[in-house]
Scaffold this motif. Structure first.
Motif, PDB file in Angstrom:
ATOM      1  N   MET A 144       0.821  -1.209   0.000  1.00 43.61           N
ATOM      2  CA  MET A 144       0.000   0.000   0.000  1.00 43.61           C
ATOM      3  C   MET A 144       0.855   1.259   0.000  1.00 43.61           C
ATOM      4  SD  MET A 144      -2.936  -1.169   2.738  1.00 43.61           S
ATOM      5  CE  MET A 144      -3.762   0.429   2.724  1.00 43.61           C
ATOM      6  N   ILE A 145       1.894   1.297   0.858  1.00 35.30           N
ATOM      7  CA  ILE A 145       2.652   2.532   0.973  1.00 35.30           C
ATOM      8  C   ILE A 145       3.492   2.798  -0.274  1.00 35.30           C
ATOM      9  CG2 ILE A 145       4.743   1.654   2.139  1.00 35.30           C
ATOM     10  CD1 ILE A 145       4.409   4.191   3.992  1.00 35.30           C
ATOM     11  N   VAL A 146       3.956   1.733  -0.949  1.00 32.23           N
ATOM     12  CA  VAL A 146       4.677   1.934  -2.205  1.00 32.23           C
ATOM     13  C   VAL A 146       3.758   2.581  -3.237  1.00 32.23           C
ATOM     14  CG1 VAL A 146       5.728   0.778  -4.184  1.00 32.23           C
ATOM     15  CG2 VAL A 146       6.391   0.123  -1.865  1.00 32.23           C
ATOM     16  N   GLN A 147       2.546   2.052  -3.349  1.00 31.68           N
ATOM     17  CA  GLN A 147       1.631   2.594  -4.348  1.00 31.68           C
ATOM     18  C   GLN A 147       1.224   4.029  -4.030  1.00 31.68           C
ATOM     19  OE1 GLN A 147      -1.180   0.040  -6.341  1.00 31.68           O
ATOM     20  NE2 GLN A 147      -0.599  -1.689  -5.070  1.00 31.68           N
ATOM     21  N   LEU A 148       0.969   4.311  -2.746  1.00 29.51           N
ATOM     22  CA  LEU A 148       0.633   5.679  -2.356  1.00 29.51           C
ATOM     23  C   LEU A 148       1.800   6.632  -2.633  1.00 29.51           C
ATOM     24  CD1 LEU A 148      -1.174   4.966   1.023  1.00 29.51           C
ATOM     25  CD2 LEU A 148      -2.223   5.978  -1.009  1.00 29.51           C
ATOM     26  N   ALA A 149       3.008   6.180  -2.338  1.00 29.26           N
ATOM     27  CA  ALA A 149       4.192   7.021  -2.556  1.00 29.26           C
ATOM     28  C   ALA A 149       4.399   7.306  -4.034  1.00 29.26           C
ATOM     29  CB  ALA A 149       5.423   6.346  -1.960  1.00 29.26           C
ATOM     30  N   LEU A 150       4.278   6.273  -4.851  1.00 31.53           N
ATOM     31  CA  LEU A 150       4.442   6.470  -6.287  1.00 31.53           C
ATOM     32  C   LEU A 150       3.374   7.414  -6.836  1.00 31.53           C
ATOM     33  CD1 LEU A 150       5.344   2.838  -7.434  1.00 31.53           C
ATOM     34  CD2 LEU A 150       6.891   4.805  -7.294  1.00 31.53           C
ATOM     35  N   GLN A 151       2.142   7.242  -6.385  1.00 33.85           N
ATOM     36  CA  GLN A 151       1.066   8.135  -6.830  1.00 33.85           C
ATOM     37  C   GLN A 151       1.361   9.578  -6.465  1.00 33.85           C
ATOM     38  OE1 GLN A 151      -2.582   6.569  -5.175  1.00 33.85           O
ATOM     39  NE2 GLN A 151      -2.333   4.597  -6.229  1.00 33.85           N
ATOM     40  N   SER A 152       1.926   9.791  -5.273  1.00 37.18           N
ATOM     41  CA  SER A 152       2.234  11.161  -4.845  1.00 37.18           C
ATOM     42  C   SER A 152       3.306  11.801  -5.714  1.00 37.18           C
ATOM     43  CB  SER A 152       2.689  11.160  -3.378  1.00 37.18           C
ATOM     44  OG  SER A 152       3.994  10.613  -3.234  1.00 37.18           O
ATOM     45  N   ALA A 153       4.104  10.957  -6.374  1.00 35.33           N
ATOM     46  CA  ALA A 153       5.163  11.457  -7.260  1.00 35.33           C
ATOM     47  C   ALA A 153       4.729  11.427  -8.726  1.00 35.33           C
ATOM     48  CB  ALA A 153       6.427  10.623  -7.078  1.00 35.33           C
ATOM     49  N   GLY A 154       3.429  11.190  -8.952  1.00 38.07           N
ATOM     50  CA  GLY A 154       2.923  11.143 -10.315  1.00 38.07           C
ATOM     51  C   GLY A 154       3.346   9.901 -11.069  1.00 38.07           C
ATOM     52  N   MET A 155       3.614   8.810 -10.323  1.00 35.12           N
ATOM     53  CA  MET A 155       4.083   7.567 -10.917  1.00 35.12           C
ATOM     54  C   MET A 155       3.141   6.416 -10.546  1.00 35.12           C
ATOM     55  SD  MET A 155       8.076   8.136  -9.778  1.00 35.12           S
ATOM     56  CE  MET A 155       8.713   6.598 -10.487  1.00 35.12           C
ATOM     57  N   SER A 156       3.439   5.233 -11.063  1.00 29.79           N
ATOM     58  CA  SER A 156       2.688   4.030 -10.719  1.00 29.79           C
ATOM     59  C   SER A 156       3.644   2.847 -10.730  1.00 29.79           C
ATOM     60  CB  SER A 156       1.558   3.790 -11.724  1.00 29.79           C
ATOM     61  OG  SER A 156       2.083   3.350 -12.967  1.00 29.79           O
ATOM     62  N   LEU A 157       3.131   1.676 -10.400  1.00 31.79           N
ATOM     63  CA  LEU A 157       3.965   0.477 -10.400  1.00 31.79           C
ATOM     64  C   LEU A 157       4.527   0.176 -11.784  1.00 31.79           C
ATOM     65  CD1 LEU A 157       1.942  -1.924  -8.055  1.00 31.79           C
ATOM     66  CD2 LEU A 157       4.135  -0.828  -7.572  1.00 31.79           C
ATOM     67  N   GLU A 158       3.869   0.662 -12.812  1.00 33.49           N
ATOM     68  CA  GLU A 158       4.359   0.440 -14.176  1.00 33.49           C
ATOM     69  C   GLU A 158       5.673   1.169 -14.446  1.00 33.49           C
ATOM     70  OE1 GLU A 158       1.262   1.467 -16.876  1.00 33.49           O
ATOM     71  OE2 GLU A 158      -0.058  -0.185 -16.250  1.00 33.49           O
ATOM     72  N   ASP A 159       5.974   2.160 -13.610  1.00 32.81           N
ATOM     73  CA  ASP A 159       7.205   2.942 -13.803  1.00 32.81           C
ATOM     74  C   ASP A 159       8.415   2.325 -13.122  1.00 32.81           C
ATOM     75  OD1 ASP A 159       6.061   5.169 -15.301  1.00 32.81           O
ATOM     76  OD2 ASP A 159       5.002   5.645 -13.437  1.00 32.81           O
ATOM     77  N   VAL A 160       8.181   1.263 -12.321  1.00 35.79           N
ATOM     78  CA  VAL A 160       9.289   0.596 -11.642  1.00 35.79           C
ATOM     79  C   VAL A 160       9.276  -0.887 -12.009  1.00 35.79           C
ATOM     80  CG1 VAL A 160       9.170   2.228  -9.725  1.00 35.79           C
ATOM     81  CG2 VAL A 160       7.957   0.033  -9.552  1.00 35.79           C
ATOM     82  N   GLU A 161      10.329  -1.581 -11.637  1.00 32.30           N
ATOM     83  CA  GLU A 161      10.359  -3.029 -11.833  1.00 32.30           C
ATOM     84  C   GLU A 161       9.942  -3.680 -10.518  1.00 32.30           C
ATOM     85  OE1 GLU A 161      13.471  -6.685 -12.847  1.00 32.30           O
ATOM     86  OE2 GLU A 161      14.044  -4.623 -13.368  1.00 32.30           O
ATOM     87  N   LYS A 162       8.692  -4.060 -10.444  1.00 30.20           N
ATOM     88  CA  LYS A 162       8.152  -4.645  -9.219  1.00 30.20           C
ATOM     89  C   LYS A 162       8.683  -6.060  -9.039  1.00 30.20           C
ATOM     90  CE  LYS A 162       3.771  -6.235  -7.230  1.00 30.20           C
ATOM     91  NZ  LYS A 162       2.306  -6.266  -7.400  1.00 30.20           N
ATOM     92  N   VAL A 163       9.186  -6.338  -7.834  1.00 26.12           N
ATOM     93  CA  VAL A 163       9.659  -7.676  -7.499  1.00 26.12           C
ATOM     94  C   VAL A 163       8.853  -8.162  -6.295  1.00 26.12           C
ATOM     95  CG1 VAL A 163      11.639  -9.111  -6.927  1.00 26.12           C
ATOM     96  CG2 VAL A 163      11.975  -7.023  -8.278  1.00 26.12           C
ATOM     97  N   ALA A 164       7.889  -9.046  -6.534  1.00 24.40           N
ATOM     98  CA  ALA A 164       7.038  -9.555  -5.459  1.00 24.40           C
ATOM     99  C   ALA A 164       7.791 -10.588  -4.637  1.00 24.40           C
ATOM    100  CB  ALA A 164       5.775 -10.175  -6.046  1.00 24.40           C
TER     101      ALA A 164
END
Length: 330
Positions: A144-164
């Motif tokens: 949750m906090i990663v997604q909220l942080a990225l949104q606050s920077a005008g970004m999304s998970l698509e802008d990073v390489e997510k490693v689950a």
């Protein structure tokens, strides 16, 4: 230290803990009602139950509680649904389950402040995460906090390489430099800092306090309160009394929780320092002025946007027993 209190997927329930103190006699002269109560063995999950045991609150309210440990919230929701458990505890990452109609929320237990987006030294902004490997324990407050942080920077998970990966793997992967950043929480970050002392904290819960809180809650099945109102009220009386003890004497609560969970008191104290805890009266006020409903509505919206809700979204007013929580204080 608990590595799984916020984990939403995976894990197996541990063996039941020792039964709580036996109750003798019921409130109002009735008999004793036996209940089962699930918890995650960390400060948030266990502290109210530890107080209830120590202060004899179960007996005082005509209850005999058998406590069972679990590694995560969804396993408890599953057990509630099958009738193998009467009450339980879930963290914020599992709040999509009540919002999907899978459980009722009895009360907010506390609000978490432990989550962070951390990065390797030299990465000093959220924007710098573009194209970088970000470790995410899926379905957790770290997610949750990663997604909220990225949104606050005008970004999304698509802008990073997510490693689950699961939380324990996040610790080893970040410490060894296999990932550039992660969504994770204290006290696990303390373990990472032993290997990467100059890591960078890019975001924390308080950064999003105006749009999202991270409440952890006590739960029961979707039908239990209606079918067992008297018992539900008795449990709420126990929780309310324990809340007041916890808020007034955090040090003793830490000791009791460490004893129940068989953990080091210093580690439990560190865990407790990353949460906000309320008295019953303070929660009454937050319920009364609509604050708690606002928190839960924001979480509903978050889970809707991220495709977590199963079926129709249930409004907080329909899955939180606001009226019973207040009635239990009269």
């Amino acid at each position: 230290m608990s590595i799984s209190r916020r984990t939403v997927l995976g894990g197996l329930a541990a063996a039941p803990a020792l039964a709580a103190l036996a109750a003798c006699g019921g409130s109002g002269g009735g008999g004793t009602t036996e209940i089962t109560y699930g918890y995650i063995p960390d400060f948030n999950g266990a502290s109210l139950l530890a107080i209830a045991d120590d202060r004899g609150l179960w007996e005082e309210n005509g209850l005999k509680a058998t406590l069972q440990t679990f590694t995560n919230g969804p396993l408890q929701i599953q057990a509630l649904g099958t009738g193998d458990l009467d009450f339980g505890y879930i963290g914020p990452g599992a709040m999509w389950l009540p919002a999907s109609g899978k459980a009722k929320v009895l009360t907010v237990n506390g609000v978490g402040q432990a989550d962070r987006v951390i990065a390797q030294p030299g990465i000093d902004s959220l924007e710098a995460l573009a194209g970088k490997k970000v470790a995410i324990p899926e379905g957790t407050s770290g997610d949750m906090i990663v997604q909220l942080a990225l949104q606050s920077a005008g970004m999304s998970l698509e802008d990073v390489e997510k490693v689950a990966m699961d939380p324990s793997t996040v610790v080893s992967a970040f410490s060894s430099g296999q990932v550039d950043a992660a969504g994770i929480w204290y006290p696990m970050i303390d373990n990472i800092k032993q290997q990467v002392p100059d890591l960078v904290e890019l975001a924390q819960n308080s950064d999003f306090a105006d749009v999202m809180q991270f409440p952890n809650v006590m739960v029961t099945s979707a039908t239990y309160p209606e079918e067992n109102e008297a018992t539900t009220l008795a449990v709420l009386k126990v929780l309310r009394a324990a809340m007041d003890v916890r808020a007034e004497d955090l040090d003793t609560t830490v000791e009791l929780t460490a004893k129940l969970t068989q953990q080091d008191a210093e580690a439990v104290a560190a865990d407790a320092s990353n949460g906000q805890y309320y008295t019953a009266a303070e929660l009454d006020a937050l319920v009364g002025d609509g604050t708690v409903e606002t928190w839960l509505t924001a979480m509903n919206e978050y889970f809707e946007e991220n495709g977590k809700i199963e079926g129709e979204t249930v409004a907080p007013a329909d899955y939180f027993t606001f009226d019973l929580f207040t009635e239990a204080g009269k």
